[in-house]
Each structure stands twice: as C-alpha cells, then as structure tokens.
Design a protein around this motif. Sequence first.
Motif, PDB file in Angstrom:
ATOM      1  N   ARG A  13       0.832  -1.203   0.000  1.00 27.68           N
ATOM      2  CA  ARG A  13       0.000   0.000   0.000  1.00 27.68           C
ATOM      3  C   ARG A  13       0.870   1.257   0.000  1.00 27.68           C
ATOM      4  NH1 ARG A  13      -2.407   4.195   2.147  1.00 27.68           N
ATOM      5  NH2 ARG A  13      -4.663   4.470   1.869  1.00 27.68           N
TER       6      ARG A  13
ATOM      7  N   GLU B  43      -7.478  12.137  -0.144  1.00 26.12           N
ATOM      8  CA  GLU B  43      -8.501  11.179   0.312  1.00 26.12           C
ATOM      9  C   GLU B  43      -8.828  10.176  -0.781  1.00 26.12           C
ATOM     10  OE1 GLU B  43     -13.283  10.968   1.225  1.00 26.12           O
ATOM     11  OE2 GLU B  43     -12.316  12.925   0.886  1.00 26.12           O
ATOM     12  N   TYR B  44      -9.072  10.660  -1.987  1.00 26.59           N
ATOM     13  CA  TYR B  44      -9.511   9.767  -3.051  1.00 26.59           C
ATOM     14  C   TYR B  44      -8.392   8.875  -3.561  1.00 26.59           C
ATOM     15  CZ  TYR B  44     -14.278  11.430  -3.480  1.00 26.59           C
ATOM     16  OH  TYR B  44     -15.594  11.703  -3.245  1.00 26.59           O
TER      17      TYR B  44
ATOM     18  N   GLY C 139      -5.899   7.703  -1.884  1.00 27.26           N
ATOM     19  CA  GLY C 139      -5.747   6.633  -0.902  1.00 27.26           C
ATOM     20  C   GLY C 139      -6.821   5.571  -1.042  1.00 27.26           C
ATOM     21  N   ARG C 140      -8.040   5.999  -1.285  1.00 25.88           N
ATOM     22  CA  ARG C 140      -9.133   5.044  -1.454  1.00 25.88           C
ATOM     23  C   ARG C 140      -8.969   4.238  -2.735  1.00 25.88           C
ATOM     24  NH1 ARG C 140     -14.435   8.555  -0.629  1.00 25.88           N
ATOM     25  NH2 ARG C 140     -15.424   6.610  -1.270  1.00 25.88           N
TER      26      ARG C 140
ATOM     27  N   ASP D 167      -6.331   1.618  -2.136  1.00 29.46           N
ATOM     28  CA  ASP D 167      -6.922   0.527  -1.346  1.00 29.46           C
ATOM     29  C   ASP D 167      -7.802  -0.369  -2.206  1.00 29.46           C
ATOM     30  OD1 ASP D 167      -5.701   1.221   1.053  1.00 29.46           O
ATOM     31  OD2 ASP D 167      -7.368   2.497   1.708  1.00 29.46           O
ATOM     32  N   ALA D 168      -8.574   0.233  -3.094  1.00 28.98           N
ATOM     33  CA  ALA D 168      -9.447  -0.551  -3.966  1.00 28.98           C
ATOM     34  C   ALA D 168      -8.625  -1.412  -4.925  1.00 28.98           C
ATOM     35  CB  ALA D 168     -10.368   0.377  -4.753  1.00 28.98           C
TER      36      ALA D 168
END
Length: 200
Positions: free
Chosen positions: A84, A181-182, A184-185, A188-189
């Motif tokens: 990650r 924020e996005y 990082g998301r 993760d996805a």
Amino acid sequence: MDQERPLRERLIDVGVDLVLTEGTAAVGLREIARRAGVSHGAPRRYFPTHHALLSAIARRGFADLGDRFAAAAARASSPREQVRALGAAYVGYALEHRGMFELMFRHDLLDSTGQEDTGEPRLRASTLPLFELLVSLVSRCGATADAEVTAAALWANLHGVAQLWAWGSLPLVLGADGREEYVGRLVDAALAAHLGPAAS
C-alpha cells in the motif's frame, strides 16, 4: 548552476529541470546546451543520440522513485502495508512529477541498446528492481495467483489511477475535491481487487 559539477551531470541537471517544468517535448540537445551555457555540440560528447539523453534523465527519475519506495516501505510493517505504501508513493510521485513520470515508462523513447558509455546497465533494467520488489511483496501477501502476473496487474492498475487522475478523468467522475482522500481510497481498492480484502 554548480559549475564545479562534471559537465555530463550538469547537462542532465538541466534536462531533469526541463522535464519537470515543461515536459519531455521541451528536451533537446540544443536547448539543454543553451541553458547550460555550453556550445551546441558539447552534449554530443556524452549523449550521441536524443534517446541517450532522455535515458540519462529518466535514470534520475528511477533513482528518485526508488528512494521514495525505500522510505515508504520502511514506514510500514506487514507486506500488505508495504504494498500500500509503495502504491501511494507511486501514484504520488506520478502526480507530483508528471513530466518525469511520463518519460520514465516510455521505453519506446528511451535508449535500450546500451549506447550510453557509462558502465551502467541499460536503462530498461532500472524498471526491473522496482518491479521485483513489488513481486516479492505480493508473494508475501499470500496472493493465490501467479505473483508476477498479479504484481503486473496491480502496477497497471496503479499506473492507470495516476494517469487518469492527472488527466482529470477520475476527479470528474468521482466529483473529487480532495486528492489525498480519493487517491488513498483508489490505492486501497486496487489492492483489494488484486490481493483480496485486507484482514480485519
């Protein structure tokens, strides 16, 4: 510019600055010579082709990205957290240094014939240690599929995230205001898609 540095390094310094500020299209032997304050023919002593010059510039980018990977991985404990961290570092580097990022992976533009007389491996070999690190970490995450193929698919996914964000496509479809924020998301996805869900 530091006149004490060897001319070859000064020329690369100018090229790196051009790539970072104006993109790959701005990089030419004559323009670099002009900005370095040397004759138009001086760069040819070190870079027989435009591709050789671009390769020397891209090598700096790979060194920088490798340092970022090492720092990111050192701050994470488990293999998945390291993957990650590497993913976030990769996308972050791409968005912060768009010109360099676009150059580094354009192997169709870069010197793959070993023309640079530097004693270093061909530039294409600079990609391999970073990819091998990712394969090793993916394998340690317990990926059930071929770790090399899984790592390649994850890399392609992260590269796509970086490109589509830089081009404005992902912010548009996500209605995203906050990049941190996005991104990082999205990282993760991508991990969940290729490595399975994180352990709770």
